[in-house]
Design an enzyme around this catalytic site. Structure first.
Site, PDB file in Angstrom:
ATOM      1  N   CYS A 257       1.013  -1.482   0.127  1.00  0.00           N
ATOM      2  CA  CYS A 257      -0.146  -0.039  -0.071  1.00  0.00           C
ATOM      3  C   CYS A 257       0.810   1.241   0.013  1.00  0.00           C
ATOM      4  O   CYS A 257       0.590   2.032  -0.747  1.00  0.00           O
ATOM      5  CB  CYS A 257      -1.077   0.007   1.173  1.00  0.00           C
ATOM      6  SG  CYS A 257      -0.129   0.085   2.753  1.00  0.00           S
ATOM      7  N   HIS A 306      -2.792   1.088   6.775  1.00  0.00           N
ATOM      8  CA  HIS A 306      -3.057   1.159   5.201  1.00  0.00           C
ATOM      9  C   HIS A 306      -3.615   2.607   4.788  1.00  0.00           C
ATOM     10  O   HIS A 306      -3.974   3.370   5.403  1.00  0.00           O
ATOM     11  CB  HIS A 306      -4.451   0.397   5.194  1.00  0.00           C
ATOM     12  CG  HIS A 306      -4.796  -0.030   3.650  1.00  0.00           C
ATOM     13  ND1 HIS A 306      -3.909  -0.735   2.887  1.00  0.00           N
ATOM     14  CD2 HIS A 306      -5.630   0.643   2.862  1.00  0.00           C
ATOM     15  CE1 HIS A 306      -4.345  -0.757   1.689  1.00  0.00           C
ATOM     16  NE2 HIS A 306      -5.492   0.166   1.752  1.00  0.00           N
ATOM     17  N   HIS A 318      -5.846   2.105  -4.388  1.00  0.00           N
ATOM     18  CA  HIS A 318      -4.876   1.436  -3.667  1.00  0.00           C
ATOM     19  C   HIS A 318      -4.325   0.062  -4.011  1.00  0.00           C
ATOM     20  O   HIS A 318      -5.026  -0.509  -4.805  1.00  0.00           O
ATOM     21  CB  HIS A 318      -5.590   1.506  -2.252  1.00  0.00           C
ATOM     22  CG  HIS A 318      -6.663   0.465  -2.136  1.00  0.00           C
ATOM     23  ND1 HIS A 318      -6.918  -0.039  -0.865  1.00  0.00           N
ATOM     24  CD2 HIS A 318      -7.516  -0.052  -2.701  1.00  0.00           C
ATOM     25  CE1 HIS A 318      -7.893  -0.807  -0.831  1.00  0.00           C
ATOM     26  NE2 HIS A 318      -8.413  -1.010  -2.162  1.00  0.00           N
TER      27      HIS A 318
END
Length: 342
Positions: A257, A306, A318
């Site tokens: 991420c 995240h 993402h």
């Protein structure tokens, strides 16, 4: 006369076999009774998704340790180079002082105390103020330069020693986090291996549909347009849609991420930190999702493990987790914390 024979006894070996078989049957029955029921496909998926989330948490810690290791290695290399150059300078100073002493000796003017000039530690000599009047100004200046250089080198060596200790502990942390990530992924794979071939195929198809539909349902034409470097970063990330998630990866063939967000901004000429936690502490914080603009960094979960790029209309672009690819997804699918405008 009737004969009275003793009844034939079973052989000891036969009794042992029967006893062992009976014991094994009892153990098998107990194991069968205590065995956990087979998980359904949905239950396996839920557990695997949880393991993937935990692996991502560990991944960001792994990324942080790796970044710290690289930083320490550079710092140590710089210090070691400085020490090497400083030692060369010190040697030159000592050579110069030695030449001065030799010249004085040849002219018959050297004092016995001048021998101290050539010692590895002239501090004792300087501390004896009564002897300074026996030296020329040139000698005093040379000796002080040597003393200053020695102190400087000692300080740099001590700093290098401390950083080497820090590097050693960081390497241990890095290895532990790597094992933790790999352990989570291995546990997830074990769960997936309990599924039938059809169940595995169904899950794979479900994942493919999620990757595909997440991109199809985004209508970016209705979102506020991205501009400037944020727009350039977002466009770079868009070009990576479909690339797989791999822990620790920073592109361009795969990403995690924060690897995606840092890579995307690098393509726009902006250097941002490597980890999601560090990225959360840059730029301007945006508390309300309604105030986000395309290209802003968006963070999820309480520990901020995240991060993605805001894509407009409540969507995030993402790298989700192991087994998925870079894609769009509804921000409502995850616990949004805040955004950051770089």
């Amino acid at each position: 006369m009737a004969s009275h024979r003793r009844p034939k006894q079973q052989s000891r070996a036969r009794v042992t076999v029967l006893t062992t078989a009976a014991a094994a049957a009892v153990v098998l029955s107990a194991n069968a009774a205590n065995a956990a029921p087979k998980l359904s496909k949905d239950q396996v998926k839920a557990k695997v998704d949880k393991l993937y989330e935990e692996a991502e948490q560990a991944t960001e810690k792994y990324n942080g340790a790796k970044e710290k290791q690289q930083k320490l290695q550079k710092e140590i290399s710089t210090i070691q180079d400085n020490v090497a150059r400083g030692q060369a300078d010190l040697n030159k100073l000592r050579d110069g002082l030695g030449s001065l002493a030799t010249s004085q000796y040849r002219s018959g003017g050297i004092d016995p105390s001048v021998q101290l000039f050539l010692s590895s530690n002239p501090d004792d000599f300087l501390d004896k103020a009564s002897t300074l009047d026996q030296l020329s100004a040139q000698q005093v200046d040379a000796l002080k330069k040597i003393q200053d250089k020695q102190r400087e080198l000692a300080q740099e060596r001590a700093e290098a020693t401390e950083k080497l200790k820090d590097l050693s502990s960081t390497r241990t942390e890095l290895e532990n986090k790597k094992k933790e990530v790999q352990g989570k992924l291995a546990d997830a794979q074990k769960l997936l291996n309990t599924l039938t071939a059809k169940e595995k195929a169904d899950l794979a198809a479900q994942q493919q549909r999620a990757d595909r539909s997440s991109s199809e349902r985004v209508h970016l034409g209705d979102a506020p347009p991205a501009s400037g470097r944020a727009g350039a970063a977002f466009s770079a990330a868009q070009s990576q849609i479909g690339k797989p998630y791999v822990y620790g990866a920073t592109g361009p063939s795969s990403f995690d991420c924060s690897g995606l967000t840092s890579w995307a901004y690098a393509q726009a000429g902006v250097s941002i930190p490597r980890t999601s936690e560090a990225q959360a502490n840059i730029g301007t914080r945006i508390s309300s999702a309604g105030d986000l603009q395309v290209g802003d960094l968006v963070f999820f979960y309480g520990d901020l493990h995240h991060v993605g790029l805001y894509a407009g209309n409540g969507q995030v672009l993402h790298a989700p987790h192991t087994g998925a690819v870079v894609r769009y997804e509804a921000m409502a699918d995850m616990p949004f914390q805040f955004g950051v405008r770089v």
